[in-house]
Scaffold this motif. Structure first.
Motif, short mmCIF file in Angstrom:
data_model
loop_
_atom_site.label_atom_id
_atom_site.label_comp_id
_atom_site.label_asym_id
_atom_site.label_seq_id
_atom_site.Cartn_x
_atom_site.Cartn_y
_atom_site.Cartn_z
N ARG A 1 1.68 6.16 7.12
CA ARG A 1 0.73 5.32 7.84
C ARG A 1 -0.23 4.69 6.85
O ARG A 1 -0.67 5.34 5.90
CB ARG A 1 -0.03 6.13 8.89
N VAL A 2 -0.58 3.43 7.10
CA VAL A 2 -1.58 2.73 6.29
C VAL A 2 -2.95 2.97 6.90
O VAL A 2 -3.14 2.81 8.11
CB VAL A 2 -1.29 1.22 6.25
N VAL A 3 -3.90 3.38 6.08
CA VAL A 3 -5.27 3.61 6.53
C VAL A 3 -6.22 2.95 5.53
O VAL A 3 -5.84 2.61 4.41
CB VAL A 3 -5.60 5.12 6.63
N GLY A 4 -7.48 2.79 5.96
CA GLY A 4 -8.49 2.31 5.04
C GLY A 4 -8.85 3.38 4.03
O GLY A 4 -8.48 4.55 4.17
N GLU A 5 -9.58 2.99 3.02
CA GLU A 5 -9.96 3.94 1.98
C GLU A 5 -10.84 5.06 2.52
O GLU A 5 -10.93 6.13 1.90
CB GLU A 5 -10.68 3.21 0.84
N THR B 1 -6.94 -0.29 1.05
CA THR B 1 -6.15 0.61 1.90
C THR B 1 -5.36 1.58 1.03
O THR B 1 -5.32 1.46 -0.19
CB THR B 1 -5.18 -0.17 2.79
N MET B 2 -4.72 2.52 1.68
CA MET B 2 -3.77 3.41 1.04
C MET B 2 -2.77 3.88 2.08
O MET B 2 -3.02 3.77 3.29
CB MET B 2 -4.46 4.61 0.38
N VAL B 3 -1.64 4.35 1.63
CA VAL B 3 -0.59 4.85 2.53
C VAL B 3 -0.58 6.37 2.43
O VAL B 3 -0.49 6.93 1.34
CB VAL B 3 0.80 4.28 2.16
N ILE B 4 -0.69 7.02 3.58
CA ILE B 4 -0.71 8.47 3.61
C ILE B 4 0.54 8.99 4.32
O ILE B 4 1.21 8.26 5.06
CB ILE B 4 -1.96 9.02 4.33
N SER B 5 0.84 10.25 4.07
CA SER B 5 1.95 10.92 4.75
C SER B 5 1.39 11.80 5.84
O SER B 5 0.60 12.71 5.57
CB SER B 5 2.76 11.76 3.75
N GLU B 6 1.75 11.51 7.07
CA GLU B 6 1.25 12.29 8.20
C GLU B 6 2.02 13.60 8.36
O GLU B 6 1.62 14.45 9.15
CB GLU B 6 1.35 11.48 9.49
N ARG B 7 3.10 13.76 7.65
CA ARG B 7 3.87 14.99 7.73
C ARG B 7 3.51 15.97 6.62
O ARG B 7 4.07 17.05 6.54
CB ARG B 7 5.37 14.68 7.65
N GLY B 8 2.63 15.58 5.75
CA GLY B 8 2.21 16.47 4.68
C GLY B 8 1.28 17.54 5.19
O GLY B 8 0.65 17.41 6.24
#
Length: 274
Positions: free
Chosen positions: A92-96, A145-152
Protein backbone atom coordinates in the motif's frame (compact mmCIF):
# COMPACT_ATOMS: atom_id res chain seq x y z
CA UNK A 1 10.95 -2.27 9.89
CA UNK A 2 10.60 1.49 9.47
CA UNK A 3 9.32 4.17 11.78
CA UNK A 4 6.60 6.51 10.55
CA UNK A 5 5.72 9.58 12.59
CA UNK A 6 2.07 10.52 12.12
CA UNK A 7 0.63 13.98 12.17
CA UNK A 8 -0.18 13.32 15.81
CA UNK A 9 3.52 12.60 16.47
CA UNK A 10 2.80 8.92 17.12
CA UNK A 11 5.47 6.51 15.92
CA UNK A 12 4.15 3.62 13.85
CA UNK A 13 6.13 0.46 13.24
CA UNK A 14 5.58 -0.62 9.64
CA UNK A 15 7.46 -2.78 7.20
CA UNK A 16 8.72 -0.99 4.11
CA UNK A 17 7.96 -2.93 0.94
CA UNK A 18 10.93 -4.80 -0.46
CA UNK A 19 12.07 -4.34 -4.05
CA UNK A 20 11.10 -7.87 -5.25
CA UNK A 21 7.53 -7.43 -3.98
CA UNK A 22 7.26 -4.01 -5.54
CA UNK A 23 8.61 -5.34 -8.84
CA UNK A 24 6.09 -8.19 -8.83
CA UNK A 25 3.24 -5.79 -8.09
CA UNK A 26 4.45 -3.52 -10.90
CA UNK A 27 4.38 -6.43 -13.36
CA UNK A 28 0.77 -7.23 -12.43
CA UNK A 29 -0.23 -3.60 -13.00
CA UNK A 30 1.76 -3.55 -16.24
CA UNK A 31 -0.17 -6.55 -17.56
CA UNK A 32 -3.45 -4.79 -16.79
CA UNK A 33 -2.33 -1.60 -18.50
CA UNK A 34 -0.95 -3.35 -21.57
CA UNK A 35 -4.16 -5.35 -21.90
CA UNK A 36 -6.17 -2.12 -21.82
CA UNK A 37 -3.98 -0.53 -24.49
CA UNK A 38 -4.15 -3.60 -26.75
CA UNK A 39 -7.91 -3.78 -26.35
CA UNK A 40 -8.40 -0.18 -27.44
CA UNK A 41 -5.91 -0.60 -30.28
CA UNK A 42 -7.82 -3.58 -31.64
CA UNK A 43 -11.09 -1.71 -31.27
CA UNK A 44 -9.79 1.28 -33.21
CA UNK A 45 -8.20 -0.76 -36.01
CA UNK A 46 -11.24 -3.01 -36.50
CA UNK A 47 -13.91 -0.35 -36.41
CA UNK A 48 -11.85 2.13 -38.44
CA UNK A 49 -13.51 5.04 -36.68
CA UNK A 50 -10.51 7.26 -37.40
CA UNK A 51 -9.31 7.18 -41.01
CA UNK A 52 -6.51 9.75 -40.67
CA UNK A 53 -3.32 7.89 -39.71
CA UNK A 54 -1.80 10.95 -38.04
CA UNK A 55 -4.89 11.52 -35.92
CA UNK A 56 -5.09 7.84 -35.05
CA UNK A 57 -1.44 7.83 -33.94
CA UNK A 58 -1.98 10.94 -31.84
CA UNK A 59 -5.04 9.44 -30.19
CA UNK A 60 -3.19 6.22 -29.40
CA UNK A 61 -0.28 8.12 -27.83
CA UNK A 62 -2.74 10.13 -25.76
CA UNK A 63 -4.54 7.00 -24.65
CA UNK A 64 -1.28 5.25 -23.73
CA UNK A 65 -0.28 8.20 -21.54
CA UNK A 66 -3.73 8.27 -19.94
CA UNK A 67 -3.57 4.55 -19.16
CA UNK A 68 -0.07 4.54 -17.74
CA UNK A 69 -0.63 7.72 -15.74
CA UNK A 70 -4.35 7.66 -15.04
CA UNK A 71 -4.53 4.03 -13.91
CA UNK A 72 -2.15 4.40 -10.93
CA UNK A 73 -3.61 7.79 -10.00
CA UNK A 74 -7.21 6.57 -9.91
CA UNK A 75 -6.52 3.20 -8.33
CA UNK A 76 -4.28 4.56 -5.57
CA UNK A 77 -6.61 7.48 -4.82
CA UNK A 78 -9.86 5.51 -4.77
CA UNK A 79 -8.49 2.48 -2.88
CA UNK A 80 -6.32 4.36 -0.37
CA UNK A 81 -3.01 3.41 -1.97
CA UNK A 82 -3.71 0.00 -3.48
CA UNK A 83 -3.56 -0.84 -7.16
CA UNK A 84 -4.40 -4.34 -8.36
CA UNK A 85 -0.75 -5.38 -8.18
CA UNK A 86 -0.25 -3.91 -4.72
CA UNK A 87 -3.46 -5.51 -3.52
CA UNK A 88 -2.26 -8.90 -4.76
CA UNK A 89 1.01 -8.65 -2.84
CA UNK A 90 -0.25 -6.86 0.27
CA UNK A 91 1.36 -3.49 -0.48
CA UNK A 92 0.00 0.00 0.00
CA UNK A 93 1.15 3.54 -0.76
CA UNK A 94 0.99 5.90 2.23
CA UNK A 95 2.24 9.37 3.04
CA UNK A 96 5.48 9.83 4.91
CA UNK A 97 3.45 10.30 8.10
CA UNK A 98 1.46 7.10 7.54
CA UNK A 99 -1.63 8.96 6.29
CA UNK A 100 -3.63 7.74 3.26
CA UNK A 101 -2.18 8.85 -0.06
CA UNK A 102 -3.73 12.01 -1.53
CA UNK A 103 -4.70 12.65 -5.15
CA UNK A 104 -1.87 15.16 -5.48
CA UNK A 105 0.65 12.62 -4.21
CA UNK A 106 -0.68 9.87 -6.46
CA UNK A 107 -0.44 12.21 -9.45
CA UNK A 108 3.18 13.11 -8.70
CA UNK A 109 4.05 9.42 -8.27
CA UNK A 110 2.40 8.52 -11.58
CA UNK A 111 4.04 11.33 -13.57
CA UNK A 112 7.47 10.53 -12.18
CA UNK A 113 6.82 6.81 -12.66
CA UNK A 114 5.98 7.30 -16.33
CA UNK A 115 9.46 8.77 -16.82
CA UNK A 116 11.56 6.57 -14.54
CA UNK A 117 9.72 3.28 -15.11
CA UNK A 118 8.73 3.42 -18.78
CA UNK A 119 10.81 6.04 -20.58
CA UNK A 120 14.00 5.16 -18.66
CA UNK A 121 13.19 1.42 -18.38
CA UNK A 122 13.08 1.47 -14.59
CA UNK A 123 16.80 1.93 -13.95
CA UNK A 124 16.46 5.12 -11.84
CA UNK A 125 13.68 3.51 -9.79
CA UNK A 126 15.76 0.41 -9.02
CA UNK A 127 18.88 2.37 -8.09
CA UNK A 128 16.98 4.83 -5.92
CA UNK A 129 15.06 2.02 -4.17
CA UNK A 130 18.29 0.21 -3.34
CA UNK A 131 19.89 3.36 -1.94
CA UNK A 132 16.89 4.60 0.04
CA UNK A 133 16.51 3.25 3.58
CA UNK A 134 12.73 3.09 3.05
CA UNK A 135 12.90 1.66 -0.47
CA UNK A 136 11.66 4.86 -2.11
CA UNK A 137 11.87 5.45 -5.83
CA UNK A 138 12.07 8.95 -7.31
CA UNK A 139 8.29 9.24 -7.51
CA UNK A 140 7.99 8.55 -3.79
CA UNK A 141 10.61 11.18 -3.00
CA UNK A 142 8.86 13.83 -5.12
CA UNK A 143 5.40 12.95 -3.77
CA UNK A 144 6.36 12.46 -0.13
CA UNK A 145 5.15 8.86 -0.05
CA UNK A 146 6.42 5.36 0.59
CA UNK A 147 5.18 1.84 -0.09
CA UNK A 148 4.61 -0.38 2.92
CA UNK A 149 3.86 -4.07 3.31
CA UNK A 150 0.62 -4.68 5.17
CA UNK A 151 1.49 -8.35 5.62
CA UNK A 152 4.70 -7.64 7.49
CA UNK A 153 4.93 -8.08 11.25
CA UNK A 154 3.94 -5.14 13.39
CA UNK A 155 4.90 -4.66 16.99
CA UNK A 156 1.82 -4.60 19.15
CA UNK A 157 1.49 -4.23 22.86
CA UNK A 158 -1.11 -5.88 25.05
CA UNK A 159 -4.74 -5.08 24.20
CA UNK A 160 -6.06 -1.97 25.95
CA UNK A 161 -8.13 -2.53 29.08
CA UNK A 162 -11.58 -1.09 29.62
CA UNK A 163 -11.64 1.66 32.28
CA UNK A 164 -14.32 0.51 34.75
CA UNK A 165 -15.94 3.94 34.91
CA UNK A 166 -16.51 3.92 31.13
CA UNK A 167 -17.80 0.36 30.70
CA UNK A 168 -21.51 1.33 30.73
CA UNK A 169 -20.96 4.20 28.29
CA UNK A 170 -18.80 2.11 25.95
CA UNK A 171 -21.42 -0.64 25.72
CA UNK A 172 -23.75 1.65 23.76
CA UNK A 173 -21.38 3.56 21.48
CA UNK A 174 -21.51 3.41 17.69
CA UNK A 175 -18.21 2.21 16.20
CA UNK A 176 -19.05 1.21 12.64
CA UNK A 177 -17.71 4.42 11.08
CA UNK A 178 -14.31 4.29 12.80
CA UNK A 179 -11.61 4.04 10.06
CA UNK A 180 -8.86 1.44 10.28
CA UNK A 181 -5.98 3.88 10.00
CA UNK A 182 -7.29 5.89 12.97
CA UNK A 183 -7.72 2.68 14.97
CA UNK A 184 -4.10 1.77 14.32
CA UNK A 185 -2.93 5.27 15.29
CA UNK A 186 -4.87 5.11 18.57
CA UNK A 187 -3.54 1.62 19.28
CA UNK A 188 0.05 2.76 18.75
CA UNK A 189 -0.52 5.75 21.01
CA UNK A 190 -1.93 3.56 23.79
CA UNK A 191 0.96 1.10 23.54
CA UNK A 192 3.60 3.85 23.75
CA UNK A 193 1.94 6.31 26.10
CA UNK A 194 4.18 5.28 29.01
CA UNK A 195 7.23 6.34 27.01
CA UNK A 196 5.96 9.93 26.62
CA UNK A 197 6.24 12.84 28.99
CA UNK A 198 2.95 13.81 30.69
CA UNK A 199 2.58 16.99 28.63
CA UNK A 200 3.26 15.28 25.29
CA UNK A 201 1.05 12.35 26.25
CA UNK A 202 -1.84 14.71 27.02
CA UNK A 203 -1.41 16.72 23.83
CA UNK A 204 -1.16 13.66 21.58
CA UNK A 205 -4.08 11.97 23.26
CA UNK A 206 -6.24 15.06 22.90
CA UNK A 207 -5.56 15.25 19.17
CA UNK A 208 -6.26 11.58 18.51
CA UNK A 209 -9.33 11.63 20.77
CA UNK A 210 -10.72 14.66 18.91
CA UNK A 211 -10.37 12.83 15.60
CA UNK A 212 -11.95 9.70 17.08
CA UNK A 213 -14.96 11.58 18.43
CA UNK A 214 -15.87 12.57 14.88
CA UNK A 215 -16.63 8.89 14.16
CA UNK A 216 -17.81 7.60 17.56
CA UNK A 217 -21.09 8.57 19.24
CA UNK A 218 -22.29 9.44 21.79
CA UNK A 219 -19.46 11.52 23.27
CA UNK A 220 -17.80 10.32 26.49
CA UNK A 221 -18.80 11.62 29.92
CA UNK A 222 -17.50 15.14 30.62
CA UNK A 223 -13.99 15.25 32.01
CA UNK A 224 -12.89 11.90 30.55
CA UNK A 225 -9.11 11.90 29.95
CA UNK A 226 -8.05 11.19 26.34
CA UNK A 227 -6.07 8.08 27.31
CA UNK A 228 -9.06 6.58 29.14
CA UNK A 229 -11.42 7.49 26.28
CA UNK A 230 -9.24 5.87 23.61
CA UNK A 231 -8.66 2.80 25.80
CA UNK A 232 -12.41 2.39 26.24
CA UNK A 233 -13.09 2.72 22.50
CA UNK A 234 -10.42 0.18 21.55
CA UNK A 235 -11.37 -2.24 24.32
CA UNK A 236 -15.04 -2.12 23.36
CA UNK A 237 -14.23 -2.63 19.70
CA UNK A 238 -12.10 -5.65 20.58
CA UNK A 239 -14.83 -7.06 22.85
CA UNK A 240 -17.43 -6.81 20.09
CA UNK A 241 -15.06 -8.38 17.59
CA UNK A 242 -14.39 -11.33 19.90
CA UNK A 243 -18.13 -11.73 20.47
CA UNK A 244 -18.75 -11.91 16.72
CA UNK A 245 -16.01 -14.51 16.32
CA UNK A 246 -17.44 -16.54 19.19
CA UNK A 247 -20.96 -16.46 17.75
CA UNK A 248 -19.68 -17.55 14.35
CA UNK A 249 -17.69 -20.40 15.87
CA UNK A 250 -20.72 -21.55 17.88
CA UNK A 251 -22.94 -21.35 14.80
CA UNK A 252 -20.48 -23.45 12.78
CA UNK A 253 -20.22 -25.98 15.58
CA UNK A 254 -23.99 -26.21 15.94
CA UNK A 255 -24.36 -26.59 12.18
CA UNK A 256 -21.79 -29.40 12.12
CA UNK A 257 -23.49 -31.29 14.98
CA UNK A 258 -27.02 -30.79 13.71
CA UNK A 259 -28.53 -33.88 12.11
CA UNK A 260 -31.73 -33.15 10.22
CA UNK A 261 -34.59 -35.38 11.37
CA UNK A 262 -35.81 -38.01 8.99
CA UNK A 263 -39.01 -37.11 7.30
CA UNK A 264 -41.92 -39.04 8.73
CA UNK A 265 -43.36 -41.51 6.23
CA UNK A 266 -46.60 -40.37 4.68
CA UNK A 267 -49.60 -42.30 5.82
CA UNK A 268 -51.05 -44.45 3.08
CA UNK A 269 -54.69 -43.54 2.60
CA UNK A 270 -57.04 -46.44 3.13
CA UNK A 271 -58.29 -48.14 0.01
CA UNK A 272 -61.90 -47.68 -0.86
CA UNK A 273 -64.12 -50.48 -1.94
CA UNK A 274 -66.61 -49.62 -4.58
Amino acid sequence: MSDLVTGDAVVLDVSAAQLPARAAAFLVDLVVQVAAVIGVLLLVTRTAVVTDDTLATALMILFVVLVFVGYPVLSETLTRGRSLGKLAFGLRVVGEDGSPVLFRQALFRALAGFVELYLLTGSPAVICSLISAKGKRLGDIFAGTMVISERGPRSAGPPPEMPPQLAVWAARIELSRLPEDLIHTARQYISRADELSPAVRQEMGARIAARTMAFVSPPPPPGTPPYAYLSAVLAERRRRHLERLTRRAEARQASALHVPPYAAPHAVPPSRTY
